[in-house]
Design a protein around this motif. Sequence first.
Motif, PDB file in Angstrom:
ATOM      1  N   ILE A   1       1.227  -4.620   3.802  1.00 46.40           N
ATOM      2  CA  ILE A   1       0.155  -3.621   3.902  1.00 46.40           C
ATOM      3  C   ILE A   1       0.187  -2.985   5.307  1.00 46.40           C
ATOM      4  O   ILE A   1       0.330  -3.684   6.312  1.00 46.40           O
ATOM      5  CB  ILE A   1      -1.232  -4.279   3.637  1.00 46.40           C
ATOM      6  N   GLY A   2       0.037  -1.658   5.309  1.00 45.20           N
ATOM      7  CA  GLY A   2       0.237  -0.897   6.546  1.00 45.20           C
ATOM      8  C   GLY A   2      -0.744  -1.164   7.662  1.00 45.20           C
ATOM      9  O   GLY A   2      -0.407  -1.039   8.845  1.00 45.20           O
ATOM     10  N   CYS A   3      -1.989  -1.521   7.333  1.00 45.77           N
ATOM     11  CA  CYS A   3      -2.972  -1.700   8.408  1.00 45.77           C
ATOM     12  C   CYS A   3      -4.094  -2.643   7.985  1.00 45.77           C
ATOM     13  O   CYS A   3      -4.111  -3.122   6.845  1.00 45.77           O
ATOM     14  CB  CYS A   3      -3.548  -0.344   8.824  1.00 45.77           C
TER      15      CYS A   3
ATOM     16  N   SER B   1       0.818   3.616   1.958  1.00 44.48           N
ATOM     17  CA  SER B   1       0.934   4.007   3.372  1.00 44.48           C
ATOM     18  C   SER B   1       0.233   5.339   3.653  1.00 44.48           C
ATOM     19  O   SER B   1       0.051   6.154   2.752  1.00 44.48           O
ATOM     20  CB  SER B   1       2.391   4.061   3.868  1.00 44.48           C
ATOM     21  N   CYS B   2      -0.170   5.524   4.888  1.00 43.68           N
ATOM     22  CA  CYS B   2      -0.810   6.769   5.334  1.00 43.68           C
ATOM     23  C   CYS B   2      -0.720   6.795   6.860  1.00 43.68           C
ATOM     24  O   CYS B   2      -0.015   5.968   7.458  1.00 43.68           O
ATOM     25  CB  CYS B   2      -2.268   6.835   4.866  1.00 43.68           C
TER      26      CYS B   2
ATOM     27  N   CYS C   1       0.853  -1.195   0.000  1.00 49.55           N
ATOM     28  CA  CYS C   1       0.000   0.000   0.000  1.00 49.55           C
ATOM     29  C   CYS C   1       0.891   1.248   0.000  1.00 49.55           C
ATOM     30  O   CYS C   1       2.070   1.184   0.344  1.00 49.55           O
ATOM     31  CB  CYS C   1      -0.947  -0.025   1.180  1.00 49.55           C
TER      32      CYS C   1
ATOM     33  N   ARG D   1      -2.462   5.723   9.065  1.00 49.24           N
ATOM     34  CA  ARG D   1      -2.892   4.510   9.774  1.00 49.24           C
ATOM     35  C   ARG D   1      -1.807   3.428   9.836  1.00 49.24           C
ATOM     36  O   ARG D   1      -1.992   2.403  10.499  1.00 49.24           O
ATOM     37  CB  ARG D   1      -4.089   3.888   9.038  1.00 49.24           C
ATOM     38  N   GLN D   2      -0.720   3.601   9.109  1.00 45.17           N
ATOM     39  CA  GLN D   2       0.244   2.497   9.006  1.00 45.17           C
ATOM     40  C   GLN D   2       0.808   2.088  10.372  1.00 45.17           C
ATOM     41  O   GLN D   2       1.158   2.929  11.201  1.00 45.17           O
ATOM     42  CB  GLN D   2       1.378   2.852   8.049  1.00 45.17           C
TER      43      GLN D   2
HETATM   44  S1  SF4 Z   1      -3.748  -0.069   3.935  1.00 43.07           S
HETATM   45 FE1  SF4 Z   1      -3.924   1.145   5.805  1.00 43.07          FE
HETATM   46  S2  SF4 Z   1      -1.904   2.090   6.005  1.00 43.07           S
HETATM   47 FE2  SF4 Z   1      -2.024   1.376   3.918  1.00 43.07          FE
HETATM   48  S3  SF4 Z   1      -2.742   3.151   2.799  1.00 43.07           S
HETATM   49 FE3  SF4 Z   1      -4.530   1.915   3.282  1.00 43.07          FE
HETATM   50  S4  SF4 Z   1      -5.314   2.772   5.188  1.00 43.07           S
HETATM   51 FE4  SF4 Z   1      -3.210   3.545   4.936  1.00 43.07          FE
END
Ligand code: SF4
Length: 379
Positions: free
Chosen positions: A308-310, A277-278, A275, A280-281
């Motif tokens: 994947i970050g989250c 990332s943002c 992903c 939430r990661q």
């Molecule tokens: S998977 Fe989670 S961390 Fe990765 S971009 Fe989407 S919301 Fe953000």
Amino acid sequence: MSLNHVRPWRDIYRRKSRQITVGNVPVGGDAPIAVQTMTNTLTTDVAATLAQVQAAAEAGADIVRVSVPDEASSKALKQIVRESPVPIVADIHFHYRRGIEAAEAGAACLRINPGNIGDETRVKEVIQAARDHNCSIRIGVNAGSLEKHLLEKYGEPCPEAMVESGLEHIRILQDNDFHEFKISVKASDVFLSAAAYQGIAEATDAPIHLGITEAGGLVSGTIKSAIGLGNLLWMGIGDTIRVSLSADPVEEVKVGFEILKSLGLRHRGVNIISCPSCARQGFDVIKTVEALEHRLEHIKTPMSLSIIGCVVNGPGEALMTDVGFTGGGAGSGMVYLAGKASHKMSNDQMIDHIVEEVEKKAAELDAAAEAAEAAEAAE
Ligand code: SF4
């Protein structure tokens, strides 16, 4: 043909071309689409050229092209061919002698335009040398070097002029009863290239070498090539590709493979799904993916890995990958194996751990493939 009956929207119907061979690599027909690159060292510097050929081959290049501008390069070519792990194409312009020398030196293919190397006797000599030394030929039409009479006829480089040029060169080879050839009609303009390739694909059954010439630097050239070559490949056109970048040949090979992998036309190594990332990661996605790309370069087995970050997208992506990691907060995340949540792992150990899991999975997949091959051979 790349067919997936469960997901017909992924089907690509490859144009039916004749098959030729470039050394031990089949090109055209139902052979896998070959990935090529070209060295940018002085060919006379044998050690440097071989190092580039070796690096490109390790990155997955099936065929490598080497420029042969003078007699000293023809001599160097002999040693390069002898020690190269992949077939070598000799790039020849105008000098018919270089063509003969390259064939004698063991080149697997000559990239040469028979119409541009002099009178009929010289053309015949080059074709005979290719025939005698089991060497195929690539006709390489380029919008930037079209014949004068075609520019006068059409006013400027256009798809029709490029196709006509290609067909004129093909005719010369066919008149000499030489059929082991492939053809390219390259331009730096994506529209011109794509139209010319569509035209030549209809006009001949020769295998097609795809390329957008002088595409640019790593980022811009990759995008241009992905759009141009990607569209043609999606239409089923193309038997071998070269991504031209003002960058290291290894980058060209990687980009070429990524284009083919995106369309499901070739599979090699780990396909990382990650992903952007943002906030939430649960861990640093970008740094982790960079590190994993580097640490997993040695894996050649086709397989998938999701990073994947989250949990927004992690479990869903992990369902479809061989190995997965999803950030979960509190300094650790979940490792998925074959789509199922397997165990927790702390963020600071996850890179080493994922490398281990991927290596294990690759060994498992290799063993299964070998067993399947052995079973097939025993039938
Ligand atoms: S998977 Fe989670 S961390 Fe990765 S971009 Fe989407 S919301 Fe953000």
